[in-house]
Design a protein around this motif. Structure first.
Motif, short mmCIF file in Angstrom:
data_model
loop_
_atom_site.label_atom_id
_atom_site.label_comp_id
_atom_site.label_asym_id
_atom_site.label_seq_id
_atom_site.Cartn_x
_atom_site.Cartn_y
_atom_site.Cartn_z
N SER A 126 0.84 -1.20 0.00
CA SER A 126 0.00 0.00 0.00
C SER A 126 0.87 1.25 0.00
CB SER A 126 -0.90 0.02 1.24
OG SER A 126 -1.35 1.33 1.52
N PRO A 127 0.69 2.15 -0.97
CA PRO A 127 1.49 3.39 -0.96
C PRO A 127 1.23 4.23 0.28
CG PRO A 127 -0.26 3.50 -2.62
CD PRO A 127 -0.21 2.09 -2.12
N SER A 137 -8.36 3.23 6.67
CA SER A 137 -8.04 3.42 5.25
C SER A 137 -8.68 2.35 4.38
CB SER A 137 -6.52 3.41 5.03
OG SER A 137 -5.99 2.12 5.23
N ASP A 138 -8.91 2.69 3.13
CA ASP A 138 -9.41 1.72 2.16
C ASP A 138 -8.39 0.60 1.94
OD1 ASP A 138 -11.75 3.20 1.75
OD2 ASP A 138 -10.78 4.45 0.22
N ASP A 139 -7.11 0.97 1.95
CA ASP A 139 -6.07 -0.03 1.71
C ASP A 139 -6.05 -1.09 2.81
OD1 ASP A 139 -5.28 1.03 -0.67
OD2 ASP A 139 -3.37 1.83 0.03
N PHE A 140 -6.25 -0.68 4.06
CA PHE A 140 -6.25 -1.66 5.14
C PHE A 140 -7.44 -2.62 4.99
CE2 PHE A 140 -7.51 -2.83 9.57
CZ PHE A 140 -6.44 -3.70 9.81
N ARG A 141 -8.60 -2.07 4.66
CA ARG A 141 -9.77 -2.93 4.44
C ARG A 141 -9.51 -3.90 3.29
NH1 ARG A 141 -14.94 -3.11 5.82
NH2 ARG A 141 -14.72 -1.20 7.03
N GLU A 142 -8.90 -3.39 2.20
CA GLU A 142 -8.58 -4.24 1.06
C GLU A 142 -7.59 -5.32 1.45
OE1 GLU A 142 -7.77 -5.96 -2.71
OE2 GLU A 142 -9.52 -5.01 -1.79
N GLY A 143 -6.59 -4.96 2.26
CA GLY A 143 -5.60 -5.93 2.69
C GLY A 143 -6.21 -7.05 3.50
N GLU A 146 -9.45 -7.98 3.49
CA GLU A 146 -10.34 -8.77 2.64
C GLU A 146 -9.57 -9.69 1.70
OE1 GLU A 146 -12.87 -5.95 0.75
OE2 GLU A 146 -14.10 -5.58 2.55
N ALA A 147 -8.45 -9.18 1.19
CA ALA A 147 -7.63 -10.00 0.30
C ALA A 147 -7.01 -11.18 1.06
CB ALA A 147 -6.54 -9.15 -0.34
N PHE A 148 -6.60 -10.92 2.29
CA PHE A 148 -6.02 -11.98 3.12
C PHE A 148 -7.03 -13.10 3.35
CE2 PHE A 148 -5.39 -13.87 7.34
CZ PHE A 148 -4.09 -14.34 7.22
N HIS A 149 -8.23 -12.72 3.72
CA HIS A 149 -9.27 -13.73 3.99
C HIS A 149 -9.77 -14.38 2.70
CE1 HIS A 149 -9.64 -13.29 8.31
NE2 HIS A 149 -9.60 -11.99 8.17
N GLY A 150 -9.70 -13.62 1.60
CA GLY A 150 -10.13 -14.18 0.33
C GLY A 150 -9.04 -14.95 -0.39
N PRO A 191 -3.81 -8.46 -2.86
CA PRO A 191 -4.53 -7.21 -2.65
C PRO A 191 -4.32 -6.24 -3.80
CG PRO A 191 -2.52 -7.24 -1.35
CD PRO A 191 -2.63 -8.59 -1.97
N LYS A 192 -5.28 -5.36 -4.00
CA LYS A 192 -5.18 -4.31 -5.01
C LYS A 192 -5.27 -2.97 -4.27
CE LYS A 192 -7.25 -7.08 -8.71
NZ LYS A 192 -8.37 -7.21 -9.70
N PHE A 193 -4.12 -2.47 -3.87
CA PHE A 193 -4.08 -1.25 -3.08
C PHE A 193 -4.22 -0.03 -3.99
CE2 PHE A 193 -1.37 -4.11 -0.37
CZ PHE A 193 -2.30 -4.20 0.67
N ARG A 194 -4.92 1.00 -3.48
CA ARG A 194 -5.19 2.22 -4.24
C ARG A 194 -4.53 3.45 -3.63
NH1 ARG A 194 -11.53 2.53 -4.81
NH2 ARG A 194 -11.33 2.22 -2.54
#
Length: 268
Positions: free
Chosen positions: A211-212, A247-253, A255-259, A263-266
């Motif tokens: 994540s940037p 942050s959106d990136d933390f939520r994405e991280g 969700e990606a971990f559980h999925g 991850p696709k960080f923005r």
């Protein structure tokens, strides 16, 4: 490969002794010292390097900045005659200009090989990751000129390796090899000379996968707490952690971990 775009473009034309390459596909910008064989860094070049780092920090196409050089030597140092000709006001800005990689919010990787002396070593010390080839020799040789390092070199080195080793390097103008720098914790990686470019590419690809927002936060936190007490550092770390939780990136991280997917960080 594209050229640098920035509101200060007119200030960045006719770059002195280096060029800038932006690879938007790889989210990477390269600042390439290009005054072989020794890539001497002239006085005006220091001002331009600062401007370029500031411009790239604002360039949305760029996630990671690489500082590298043409030829078999990174840089043998500064233009010695230029020191005598520069005004006191200009000389007073040397450390501020060379600290530009540290102030930059994005990760900065430097690829060192061969001579990495004087200001070449100092600007490398201001970067976040130093990849050294086995041919690298680091030095702060200013004592041989009746001077001391003036762009943060002795201060940064002492933070990394302590006063005893720093006195040995600075007061004796002693060269240290890439291997010794790696063993001391100055170099992040040590690689065969032929693998310097591929090692740099690999690290850039790794850094751009994160994540940037988290990367910028980590860099600023570590820089800001370098001189802080342990309790103050832990307190600031907690505040930064708390901010990133929303942050959106933390939520994405998460969700990606559980999925079980990448991850696709923005960056938000």
């Amino acid at each position: 490969m594209t050229t640098l775009r920035h509101p200060a473009q007119h200030l960045l034309e006719n770059l002195d002794g280096f060029r800038v390459e932006v690879d938007a596909d790889r989210q990477r910008a390269d600042i390439v010292l290009a005054r072989p064989p020794f890539n001497i860094i002239a006085m005006p070049q220091r001002d331009q390097l600062r401007l370029v780092f500031e411009a790239l920090d604002e360039d949305d196409r760029v996630r990671v900045i690489v500082l590298r050089a043409e030829g078999e030597h990174f840089s043998s140092g500064g233009d010695i005659k230029g020191f005598l000709e520069a005004s006191p006001e200009h000389v007073s800005k040397l450390a501020w200009n060379i600290a530009a990689p540290a102030r930059c919010g994005k990760p900065v990787v430097v690829a060192n090989r061969g001579y990495t002396f004087g200001v070449g070593f100092e600007i490398s010390l201001a970067c976040d990751f130093r990849i050294a080839s086995e041919t690298t020799q680091y030095a702060l040789p200013e004592q041989k000129l009746g001077q001391i390092p003036g762009s943060g070199g002795s201060a940064r080195l002492q933070k990394m390796v302590g006063i005893t080793r720093t006195k040995d390097v600075v007061m004796r103008s002693r060269r240290i090899s890439g291997k010794q720098a790696y063993e001391w914790g100055v170099a992040t990686e040590l690689v065969p000379d032929a693998e310097l470019e591929s090692a740099t590419d690999k690290l850039v690809a790794e850094l751009t996968s994160f994540s940037p927002l988290a990367q910028r936060t980590a860099k600023k936190l570590l820089n800001d707490t370098e001189d802080a007490s342990l309790s103050a550092s832990i307190e600031l770390e907690g505040h930064c952690y708390s901010r990133l939780r929303s942050s959106d990136d933390f939520r994405e991280g998460v969700e990606a971990f559980h999925g079980k997917r990448p991850p696709k960080f923005r960056g938000s």
